[in-house]
Design a protein around this motif. Structure first.
Motif, PDB file in Angstrom:
ATOM      1  N   LYS A 114      62.827  83.123  45.896  1.00  0.00           N
ATOM      2  CA  LYS A 114      64.000  83.677  46.732  1.00  0.00           C
ATOM      3  C   LYS A 114      63.107  83.918  48.394  1.00  0.00           C
ATOM      4  N   LYS A 115      62.254  82.911  48.382  1.00  0.00           N
ATOM      5  CA  LYS A 115      61.184  83.134  50.084  1.00  0.00           C
ATOM      6  C   LYS A 115      61.390  84.152  50.323  1.00  0.00           C
ATOM      7  N   LEU A 116      60.583  85.272  49.786  1.00  0.00           N
ATOM      8  CA  LEU A 116      60.704  86.618  49.731  1.00  0.00           C
ATOM      9  C   LEU A 116      59.234  86.432  50.014  1.00  0.00           C
ATOM     10  N   ILE A 117      58.399  87.530  50.663  1.00  0.00           N
ATOM     11  CA  ILE A 117      56.764  87.898  50.764  1.00  0.00           C
ATOM     12  C   ILE A 117      56.576  89.232  49.640  1.00  0.00           C
ATOM     13  N   VAL A 118      55.343  88.831  48.610  1.00  0.00           N
ATOM     14  CA  VAL A 118      55.385  89.796  48.456  1.00  0.00           C
ATOM     15  C   VAL A 118      53.998  89.564  48.685  1.00  0.00           C
ATOM     16  N   ALA A 119      53.003  91.043  49.149  1.00  0.00           N
ATOM     17  CA  ALA A 119      51.202  91.188  49.163  1.00  0.00           C
ATOM     18  C   ALA A 119      50.960  92.500  48.627  1.00  0.00           C
ATOM     19  N   GLU A 120      49.077  92.647  48.652  1.00  0.00           N
ATOM     20  CA  GLU A 120      48.977  94.147  47.611  1.00  0.00           C
ATOM     21  C   GLU A 120      48.395  94.482  49.331  1.00  0.00           C
ATOM     22  N   ALA A 121      48.340  96.136  49.200  1.00  0.00           N
ATOM     23  CA  ALA A 121      47.875  96.423  50.203  1.00  0.00           C
ATOM     24  C   ALA A 121      46.021  97.268  50.189  1.00  0.00           C
ATOM     25  N   MET A 122      45.789  95.839  50.213  1.00  0.00           N
ATOM     26  CA  MET A 122      44.307  95.898  49.987  1.00  0.00           C
ATOM     27  C   MET A 122      43.374  95.811  51.911  1.00  0.00           C
ATOM     28  N   THR A 123      43.592  96.776  51.958  1.00  0.00           N
ATOM     29  CA  THR A 123      42.850  97.193  53.262  1.00  0.00           C
ATOM     30  C   THR A 123      41.723  95.830  53.732  1.00  0.00           C
ATOM     31  N   ILE A 124      40.814  95.523  53.373  1.00  0.00           N
ATOM     32  CA  ILE A 124      39.742  94.645  53.183  1.00  0.00           C
ATOM     33  C   ILE A 124      40.147  93.374  53.753  1.00  0.00           C
ATOM     34  N   TYR A 125      41.569  92.681  52.761  1.00  0.00           N
ATOM     35  CA  TYR A 125      41.914  91.475  54.000  1.00  0.00           C
ATOM     36  C   TYR A 125      42.277  92.084  54.980  1.00  0.00           C
ATOM     37  N   HIS A 126      42.406  92.927  55.666  1.00  0.00           N
ATOM     38  CA  HIS A 126      43.215  92.982  56.363  1.00  0.00           C
ATOM     39  C   HIS A 126      42.139  93.597  58.273  1.00  0.00           C
ATOM     40  N   MET A 127      41.381  94.544  57.001  1.00  0.00           N
ATOM     41  CA  MET A 127      40.680  94.887  58.499  1.00  0.00           C
ATOM     42  C   MET A 127      39.446  93.729  59.969  1.00  0.00           C
ATOM     43  N   PRO A 128      39.522  94.023  60.757  1.00  0.00           N
ATOM     44  CA  PRO A 128      39.616  92.759  62.110  1.00  0.00           C
ATOM     45  C   PRO A 128      37.989  92.749  61.773  1.00  0.00           C
ATOM     46  N   LEU A 129      37.641  94.175  60.945  1.00  0.00           N
ATOM     47  CA  LEU A 129      35.147  93.803  61.284  1.00  0.00           C
ATOM     48  C   LEU A 129      35.586  92.351  59.975  1.00  0.00           C
ATOM     49  N   TYR A 130      36.056  92.028  58.613  1.00  0.00           N
ATOM     50  CA  TYR A 130      35.515  91.371  58.031  1.00  0.00           C
ATOM     51  C   TYR A 130      36.669  89.629  58.746  1.00  0.00           C
ATOM     52  N   LEU A 182      36.434  93.317  44.234  1.00  0.00           N
ATOM     53  CA  LEU A 182      35.854  92.165  43.613  1.00  0.00           C
ATOM     54  C   LEU A 182      37.212  91.552  44.693  1.00  0.00           C
ATOM     55  N   SER A 183      37.813  92.080  45.737  1.00  0.00           N
ATOM     56  CA  SER A 183      38.527  91.616  46.491  1.00  0.00           C
ATOM     57  C   SER A 183      37.306  91.214  47.922  1.00  0.00           C
ATOM     58  N   PHE A 184      36.549  92.248  48.219  1.00  0.00           N
ATOM     59  CA  PHE A 184      35.062  92.334  48.515  1.00  0.00           C
ATOM     60  C   PHE A 184      34.155  90.800  48.466  1.00  0.00           C
ATOM     61  N   THR A 185      33.966  91.443  47.074  1.00  0.00           N
ATOM     62  CA  THR A 185      33.589  90.018  46.839  1.00  0.00           C
ATOM     63  C   THR A 185      33.633  88.781  47.030  1.00  0.00           C
ATOM     64  N   ARG A 186      35.372  88.376  46.569  1.00  0.00           N
ATOM     65  CA  ARG A 186      35.803  86.979  46.505  1.00  0.00           C
ATOM     66  C   ARG A 186      35.991  86.650  47.972  1.00  0.00           C
ATOM     67  N   PHE A 187      35.855  87.181  48.535  1.00  0.00           N
ATOM     68  CA  PHE A 187      36.516  87.277  50.302  1.00  0.00           C
ATOM     69  C   PHE A 187      35.278  86.707  50.381  1.00  0.00           C
ATOM     70  N   PHE A 188      34.199  86.761  50.446  1.00  0.00           N
ATOM     71  CA  PHE A 188      32.526  85.946  51.120  1.00  0.00           C
ATOM     72  C   PHE A 188      32.090  85.014  50.230  1.00  0.00           C
ATOM     73  N   LEU A 189      32.950  85.211  48.931  1.00  0.00           N
ATOM     74  CA  LEU A 189      32.230  83.926  47.911  1.00  0.00           C
ATOM     75  C   LEU A 189      33.470  82.266  48.229  1.00  0.00           C
ATOM     76  N   SER A 190      32.485  81.793  48.276  1.00  0.00           N
ATOM     77  CA  SER A 190      33.065  80.258  48.798  1.00  0.00           C
ATOM     78  C   SER A 190      34.419  79.931  48.246  1.00  0.00           C
ATOM     79  N   SER A 191      33.960  79.887  46.523  1.00  0.00           N
ATOM     80  CA  SER A 191      35.394  79.683  46.216  1.00  0.00           C
ATOM     81  C   SER A 191      35.293  80.441  44.711  1.00  0.00           C
ATOM     82  N   GLN A 192      36.365  80.437  43.914  1.00  0.00           N
ATOM     83  CA  GLN A 192      36.557  81.075  42.831  1.00  0.00           C
ATOM     84  C   GLN A 192      35.201  81.364  41.302  1.00  0.00           C
ATOM     85  N   PRO A 193      34.709  82.393  41.340  1.00  0.00           N
ATOM     86  CA  PRO A 193      33.732  82.037  40.116  1.00  0.00           C
ATOM     87  C   PRO A 193      34.433  81.521  39.208  1.00  0.00           C
TER      88      PRO A 193
END
Length: 323
Positions: A114-130, A182-193
């Motif tokens: 349907k060409k729509l956007i779905v996203a999870e409200a995971m703060t880690i993905y959007h904090m400028p620090l990361y 796990l979102s923090f973990t995956r964010f910093f790993l080079s690939s999926q475990p």
């Protein structure tokens, strides 16, 4: 610039914070729905919401709403997301976005069709620090990343009727605090475990009370994740390389981290963004995706995190999560 009109499903505690965030970035909350209509009306009065809907389908079918924010318990996210997408609405949904990977993949397929956007409200993905920390790692300041360590312990009341321990409401640590870890973990790993080992202590209701998870990917990067729902632990993430390590405290909404260098033990402080703006960053990111057709890069991370949670819970024999 066109304004994005938001609809809110579930006017509870996190929705209150989110409504404040929308208003602070000069957004527009066009409508709200709640099981308790009077509560929804009170919410509307407080945050300048134009419409209160008695049925979710009325909100979803209203052409004046562009995006729906879903803030209900995660056990019922799936049905609301499906209905919203089928009505042509973009969706931002609180964590955990679904109960399992099968539900999430169905949602992804529907959104793409349907060409729509779905996203999870995971703060880690959007904090400028990361983003800043990722750049630092890419620059090689801590050398080759070898290990990620995450702890998150939340000491909930010892009450089997509490939603945190209720299997009918998908209680347990994994879908509540494990999503962050796990979102923090995956964010910093080079690939999926590709390798996952785990053990669990179950609460008397059968949900996961505390757990330990060990992960390894094809680059031989490893991660150790510790979760607890009846033992307080710091919300701390560590990313360790062979030339130094990064420490992030209160990592779900962090605006500060430290780098400790191996060579001389010196410590550098890294700052970016503001903790109080965590939900505003989510609002701004979704507005940008909708108005400027930006890449929705976070959804693939949410899918990979959900896959890890599925594997762990299957190993724990928590089958109620997969019904």
């Amino acid at each position: 610039m066109k304004q994005v009109n938001w609809g809110i499903v579930g006017p509870g505690g996190i929705a209150t914070d989110f409504a404040q965030a929308i208003n602070e970035v000069n957004g527009q909350i066009f409508g709200v729905w709640g099981r308790n209509v009077e509560k929804a009306r009170g919410f509307a009065d407080r945050y300048g919401v134009e419409h209160v809907y008695e049925k979710t389908e009325d909100m979803f079918k209203d052409d004046r709403i562009d995006i729906v924010y879903i803030a209900t318990p995660h056990s019922i996210h799936y049905s609301f997301i499906i209905d919203a997408l089928n009505s042509g609405k973009h969706v931002l949904c609180e964590k955990a976005i679904t109960m399992n990977g099968e539900q999430l993949q169905e949602i992804i397929n529907l959104a793409e069709s349907k060409k729509l956007i779905v996203a999870e409200a995971m703060t880690i993905y959007h904090m400028p620090l990361y983003k800043k920390l990722q750049d630092i790692i890419q620059e090689g300041k801590i050398g080759k990343v070898n290990m990620v360590n995450v702890t998150f312990g939340s000491c909930k009341e010892d009450d089997p009727t509490n939603r945190f321990f209720n299997p009918d409401l998908a209680g347990g640590g994994m879908l509540d605090i494990g999503t962050y870890a796990l979102s923090f973990t995956r964010f910093f790993l080079s690939s999926q475990p590709t390798e996952l080992h785990t053990t669990v202590k179950k609460y008397e209701t059968g949900v996961d009370e505390q757990s330990g998870i060990v992960l390894k990917n094809d680059q031989d990067e490893m991660a150790v994740v510790s979760l607890a729902m009846r033992a307080k632990m710091p919300k701390r993430g560590i990313v360790a390389g062979d030339e130094g390590f990064i420490t992030v405290d209160n990592f779900p909404r962090a605006d500060k981290a430290t780098i400790t260098y191996t060579s001389d033990g010196s410590v550098e402080t890294i700052e970016a963004g503001e903790e109080r703006r965590a939900l505003m960053y989510e609002v701004e990111a979704m507005n940008d995706l909708i108005l400027n057709n930006k890449e929705n890069w976070t959804l693939s991370l949410s899918r990979q995190v959900m896959s890890l949670m599925d594997v762990a819970r299957q190993k724990w024999d928590l089958t109620y999560h997969f019904e």
